[in-house]
Design an enzyme around this catalytic site. Sequence first.
Site, PDB file in Angstrom:
ATOM      1  N   HIS A   1       0.839  -1.210   0.000  1.00 19.55           N
ATOM      2  CA  HIS A   1       0.000   0.000   0.000  1.00 19.55           C
ATOM      3  C   HIS A   1       0.869   1.254   0.000  1.00 19.55           C
ATOM      4  O   HIS A   1       0.625   2.198  -0.761  1.00 19.55           O
ATOM      5  CB  HIS A   1      -0.916  -0.033   1.227  1.00 19.55           C
ATOM      6  CG  HIS A   1      -1.753   1.195   1.412  1.00 19.55           C
ATOM      7  ND1 HIS A   1      -3.066   1.278   1.004  1.00 19.55           N
ATOM      8  CD2 HIS A   1      -1.456   2.411   1.959  1.00 19.55           C
ATOM      9  CE1 HIS A   1      -3.537   2.475   1.299  1.00 19.55           C
ATOM     10  NE2 HIS A   1      -2.571   3.184   1.874  1.00 19.55           N
ATOM     11  N   GLU A   2       1.900   1.278   0.847  1.00 21.23           N
ATOM     12  CA  GLU A   2       2.765   2.456   0.923  1.00 21.23           C
ATOM     13  C   GLU A   2       3.549   2.667  -0.371  1.00 21.23           C
ATOM     14  O   GLU A   2       3.725   3.798  -0.829  1.00 21.23           O
ATOM     15  CB  GLU A   2       3.721   2.329   2.114  1.00 21.23           C
ATOM     16  CG  GLU A   2       3.041   2.285   3.471  1.00 21.23           C
ATOM     17  CD  GLU A   2       2.122   3.471   3.714  1.00 21.23           C
ATOM     18  OE1 GLU A   2       2.405   4.572   3.194  1.00 21.23           O
ATOM     19  OE2 GLU A   2       1.118   3.300   4.411  1.00 21.23           O
TER      20      GLU A   2
ATOM     21  N   HIS B   1       1.486   4.502  -2.864  1.00 18.13           N
ATOM     22  CA  HIS B   1       1.467   5.959  -2.706  1.00 18.13           C
ATOM     23  C   HIS B   1       2.633   6.595  -3.459  1.00 18.13           C
ATOM     24  O   HIS B   1       2.491   7.662  -4.066  1.00 18.13           O
ATOM     25  CB  HIS B   1       1.560   6.329  -1.221  1.00 18.13           C
ATOM     26  CG  HIS B   1       0.267   6.275  -0.488  1.00 18.13           C
ATOM     27  ND1 HIS B   1      -0.863   6.938  -0.891  1.00 18.13           N
ATOM     28  CD2 HIS B   1      -0.084   5.610   0.659  1.00 18.13           C
ATOM     29  CE1 HIS B   1      -1.855   6.713  -0.038  1.00 18.13           C
ATOM     30  NE2 HIS B   1      -1.399   5.898   0.906  1.00 18.13           N
TER      31      HIS B   1
ATOM     32  N   GLU C   1      -6.291   6.829  -0.957  1.00 16.54           N
ATOM     33  CA  GLU C   1      -6.225   5.575  -0.212  1.00 16.54           C
ATOM     34  C   GLU C   1      -6.820   4.414  -1.000  1.00 16.54           C
ATOM     35  O   GLU C   1      -6.279   3.308  -1.010  1.00 16.54           O
ATOM     36  CB  GLU C   1      -6.931   5.723   1.138  1.00 16.54           C
ATOM     37  CG  GLU C   1      -6.252   6.667   2.109  1.00 16.54           C
ATOM     38  CD  GLU C   1      -4.808   6.286   2.379  1.00 16.54           C
ATOM     39  OE1 GLU C   1      -4.527   5.090   2.585  1.00 16.54           O
ATOM     40  OE2 GLU C   1      -3.945   7.180   2.365  1.00 16.54           O
TER      41      GLU C   1
ATOM     42  N   ASP D   1      -4.887   1.173  -2.247  1.00 16.19           N
ATOM     43  CA  ASP D   1      -5.371  -0.186  -1.954  1.00 16.19           C
ATOM     44  C   ASP D   1      -5.388  -1.035  -3.227  1.00 16.19           C
ATOM     45  O   ASP D   1      -4.960  -2.192  -3.221  1.00 16.19           O
ATOM     46  CB  ASP D   1      -6.786  -0.139  -1.373  1.00 16.19           C
ATOM     47  CG  ASP D   1      -6.836   0.425   0.035  1.00 16.19           C
ATOM     48  OD1 ASP D   1      -5.770   0.493   0.684  1.00 16.19           O
ATOM     49  OD2 ASP D   1      -7.933   0.799   0.477  1.00 16.19           O
TER      50      ASP D   1
END
Length: 482
Positions: A134-135, A138, A200, A204
């Site tokens: 997930h990070e 980003h 977000e 995901d």
Amino acid sequence: MYQNKILICLVFALFIIFPLQSITADSPELPSLGLSSSYDISLNQEKLLGQGWLRQFRAQSKLYNDPLTQNYVEGLVRRLATWNRNLDMNDFDILLVDQRQLNAFAVPGGVVGVNTGLFTFAPYEDEFVSVLAHELAHISQRHFARRVQASQDIQWKTMAGLLAGILVASQGNADAGIAAIAGTQAAAIQSQLAWSRNYEQEADRIGMETLVAAGYASEAMPAMFAQMQRLTSLSGRPPEFLLTHPLTESRIADAQSRADQQAKQAVRVRGKDYEMLRARAIFHQYSNADDAFSLFSRQQGSEASLQYAHALKAKSNQNLKKYLELITDLANQDPDWLLVQFLQVEALTEVESWDEATSKLNDLLLFAPGYYPAQQLQVEIFSRQQAWGEARRSLQKLSQTRPNDPVVWFQLAEAAGKVDRQIQLHQARAEYFQLTGRFRQAFDQLDLALEQAKLQNRPWVVQSAIRERRRDLENLRSLMEI
């Protein structure tokens, strides 16, 4: 130009740390960005901003200095990065933050941070990996660049108050940080933060694609969300991670739906190395060995990890004989398991069985010559025996393979000082200071190194190299200056 740098860096810090629970307005769908070059912030600027932030964070935060865990997480991030099809980089800085709270974060330019608390609340490796994936999403989707473009109208009078709160919140004192930030004109940036839910959801989606491509079960992501929900219901407040990564019902439903749509589900992965490192992190966080053992053994793990937990409990209770016996038994059970072979050498070092520790460590380094934990353990063995010359030579090699590791430079400075290598002492200190954001002290150390070089009548090339390094650091500071 100078004001733009400040605005960009503060907006970036806001993006990482500012709490998002108050956002309720719907926001438009965002397209997948990837590595588009049409944004005001270039990839090189993101790298510089990330490096500037990294140095400030190191100077103000308590980090978990464990080479075994550091090596594991670094390898995991590099592996995941190869499966993120939008991520065009393989150079990452990994921060292990010594905080019990469940948290992780990503910083533009390839900085990824993980709290030790994440190990506690993720009993499976694939759940831990889902957070990292997930990070990385980003970063690959360049959410920071998007937010900067949406933030051009933020008023300057809002920014001064934000910085104080951001610095407090980064130390794990989220309530105080939130209070400080709330005292500013937070409403002025409400519209920018309203985009967060879409970021977000996109992270995901990309994160789950990465997770599945890397061979992990898609179910791990909704399982991790469920862990966070349980933690929220039990404690009455969300974990730190959810302050900057708001978990909505739609996010949970979307993640579960994507997991259900997978044609062939992979087997859930506990990870034999991961379980051992999880036990290690939990015992580090809890001073009471009984509490640590109870917490770790609450989830059903492998026999090997449970035996390691027993060994750590014995070590915490100063029963080093039992500790060594349990670790040696683990190593004998699986001679090809690199991690437990390392643990045996570590245990032999703990009981100061220097000859056996050195012999087994040499064998380990022959088998895995680039294994960073073993290289660091070799330095520790030399240092504890006060063999400072050998420690210095080992650290010199490590500084070439890990030039951005402040721990290595700190240790090298100490070893160089012990053998009266004054020039190297000041040079190593300079690198340590610049990597922890203290450029003024770094320049002072390089000036002292140059002075020593002159006193020792060292060749012109040595003095020139010191001057050149000072100029390089001056340029770096000006590029990262806020």
